[in-house]
Design a protein around this motif. Structure first.
Motif, PDB file in Angstrom:
ATOM      1  N   ASN A 130       0.847  -1.200   0.000  1.00  0.00           N
ATOM      2  CA  ASN A 130       0.000   0.000   0.000  1.00  0.00           C
ATOM      3  C   ASN A 130       0.887   1.258   0.000  1.00  0.00           C
ATOM      4  O   ASN A 130       1.711   1.437   0.898  1.00  0.00           O
ATOM      5  CB  ASN A 130      -0.906  -0.015   1.226  1.00  0.00           C
TER       6      ASN A 130
ATOM      7  N   ALA B  68       0.127   5.334  -0.270  1.00  0.00           N
ATOM      8  CA  ALA B  68      -0.937   6.342  -0.330  1.00  0.00           C
ATOM      9  C   ALA B  68      -0.399   7.658   0.201  1.00  0.00           C
ATOM     10  O   ALA B  68       0.509   7.703   1.027  1.00  0.00           O
ATOM     11  CB  ALA B  68      -2.146   5.895   0.497  1.00  0.00           C
TER      12      ALA B  68
ATOM     13  N   PHE C 105      -3.618  10.079  -3.783  1.00  0.00           N
ATOM     14  CA  PHE C 105      -3.610   8.756  -4.413  1.00  0.00           C
ATOM     15  C   PHE C 105      -3.584   7.683  -3.320  1.00  0.00           C
ATOM     16  O   PHE C 105      -3.142   7.934  -2.193  1.00  0.00           O
ATOM     17  CB  PHE C 105      -2.416   8.594  -5.357  1.00  0.00           C
ATOM     18  N   ASN C 106      -4.096   6.502  -3.651  1.00  0.00           N
ATOM     19  CA  ASN C 106      -4.103   5.367  -2.723  1.00  0.00           C
ATOM     20  C   ASN C 106      -4.035   4.093  -3.549  1.00  0.00           C
ATOM     21  O   ASN C 106      -5.042   3.642  -4.094  1.00  0.00           O
ATOM     22  CB  ASN C 106      -5.362   5.387  -1.859  1.00  0.00           C
ATOM     23  N   GLU C 107      -2.824   3.545  -3.679  1.00  0.00           N
ATOM     24  CA  GLU C 107      -2.605   2.352  -4.500  1.00  0.00           C
ATOM     25  C   GLU C 107      -2.409   1.131  -3.604  1.00  0.00           C
ATOM     26  O   GLU C 107      -1.450   1.068  -2.831  1.00  0.00           O
ATOM     27  CB  GLU C 107      -1.365   2.549  -5.396  1.00  0.00           C
TER      28      GLU C 107
ATOM     29  N   THR D  63      -1.859  -2.838  -3.922  1.00  0.00           N
ATOM     30  CA  THR D  63      -1.474  -3.801  -4.956  1.00  0.00           C
ATOM     31  C   THR D  63      -1.213  -5.167  -4.338  1.00  0.00           C
ATOM     32  O   THR D  63      -0.372  -5.280  -3.437  1.00  0.00           O
ATOM     33  CB  THR D  63      -0.190  -3.324  -5.671  1.00  0.00           C
TER      34      THR D  63
ATOM     35  N   THR E 140       4.785  -0.375  -7.685  1.00  0.00           N
ATOM     36  CA  THR E 140       3.684   0.560  -7.417  1.00  0.00           C
ATOM     37  C   THR E 140       4.179   2.006  -7.420  1.00  0.00           C
ATOM     38  O   THR E 140       3.528   2.894  -7.992  1.00  0.00           O
ATOM     39  CB  THR E 140       3.030   0.240  -6.058  1.00  0.00           C
TER      40      THR E 140
ATOM     41  N   GLU F 227       4.681   3.121 -10.972  1.00  0.00           N
ATOM     42  CA  GLU F 227       3.414   3.457 -11.640  1.00  0.00           C
ATOM     43  C   GLU F 227       2.893   4.818 -11.183  1.00  0.00           C
ATOM     44  O   GLU F 227       2.398   5.601 -11.998  1.00  0.00           O
ATOM     45  CB  GLU F 227       2.375   2.368 -11.346  1.00  0.00           C
ATOM     46  N   ILE F 228       3.002   5.100  -9.893  1.00  0.00           N
ATOM     47  CA  ILE F 228       2.545   6.400  -9.379  1.00  0.00           C
ATOM     48  C   ILE F 228       3.304   7.529 -10.065  1.00  0.00           C
ATOM     49  O   ILE F 228       2.717   8.525 -10.514  1.00  0.00           O
ATOM     50  CB  ILE F 228       2.721   6.463  -7.848  1.00  0.00           C
TER      51      ILE F 228
ATOM     52  N   GLU G 284       2.335   8.065 -13.665  1.00  0.00           N
ATOM     53  CA  GLU G 284       1.073   8.799 -13.742  1.00  0.00           C
ATOM     54  C   GLU G 284       1.283  10.287 -13.464  1.00  0.00           C
ATOM     55  O   GLU G 284       0.682  11.140 -14.121  1.00  0.00           O
ATOM     56  CB  GLU G 284       0.060   8.205 -12.763  1.00  0.00           C
TER      57      GLU G 284
END
Length: 203
Positions: free
Chosen positions: A141, A143, A165-167, A169, A186, A189-190, A193
């Protein structure tokens, strides 16, 4: 040899074995993001982006890898440690990803770099992480939020955007190694983006 002496000698062997086991099981982890050879001249870029050191909430910046045990408790691992403090590792990773993603930007990290009047106009990116951990459901996680500022000599520093944001995975592999790999992918990816959002700005 009486029973007390036997017990005492046995306890010494047990303590010695535990001590050696503790040292032998210490594990250090870091992101393994590959570095691509690139160079960029400020004259050939359209804007400057400064990536500030990532801020992590509370104990998340400890070397022990964090696991959330329930809604109110976080455990920092004793024998599974980050190789460097997470704030520096995350900042380096973000800088590298954004430098690669934003081909028309001069992306730097750390202290301001101003060599001429043109570089007094720049964007500035701040990350604030509230979660950077694993959980008991087998997830990684990350976030928090990122803020974008824009500074000019005329207007000074202005806040342009805040994005939360809150990923969460699922881990591909069990254990701390799987957790580190998933946290790294993760975070990548953040930042990709974020780079995509910044590339939409009119420079």
């Amino acid at each position: 040899m009486n029973y007390k002496l036997i017990a005492f000698v046995s306890s010494l062997f047990v303590l010695s074995a535990c001590s050696q086991t503790s040292f032998s099981t210490m594990q250090y982890y870091q992101f393994s993001q590959p570095i691509t050879a690139m160079k960029r001249l400020s004259d050939e870029t359209q804007a400057q982006l400064r990536v500030n050191t990532v801020q992590l909430r509370g104990s998340l910046n400890n070397r022990g890898i964090a696991m959330v045990l329930d809604n109110n408790r976080i455990n920092a691992a004793n024998y599974h440690l980050w190789n460097e403090s997470p704030d520096l590792m995350l900042t380096s990773s973000a800088h590298q990803t954004l430098y690669t993603k934003l081909e028309n930007w001069m992306v730097i990290k750390g202290l301001p770099v101003i060599t001429d009047i043109d570089q007094q106009t720049y964007y500035e990116l701040e990350y604030e992480l509230h979660h950077f951990n694993g959980d008991q459901n087998g997830n990684a996680n990350i976030a928090g939020l990122w803020r974008l500022y824009y500074t000019t000599p005329e207007s000074g520093r202005q806040l342009k955007a805040i994005n939360y944001f809150n990923e969460i995975t699922p881990l591909d592999e069990d254990g701390y190694e799987g957790l580190v790999m998933t946290l790294e992918s993760t975070w990548l990816e953040i930042n990709q983006e974020v780079g995509a959002e910044l590339s939409k700005l009119t420079l």
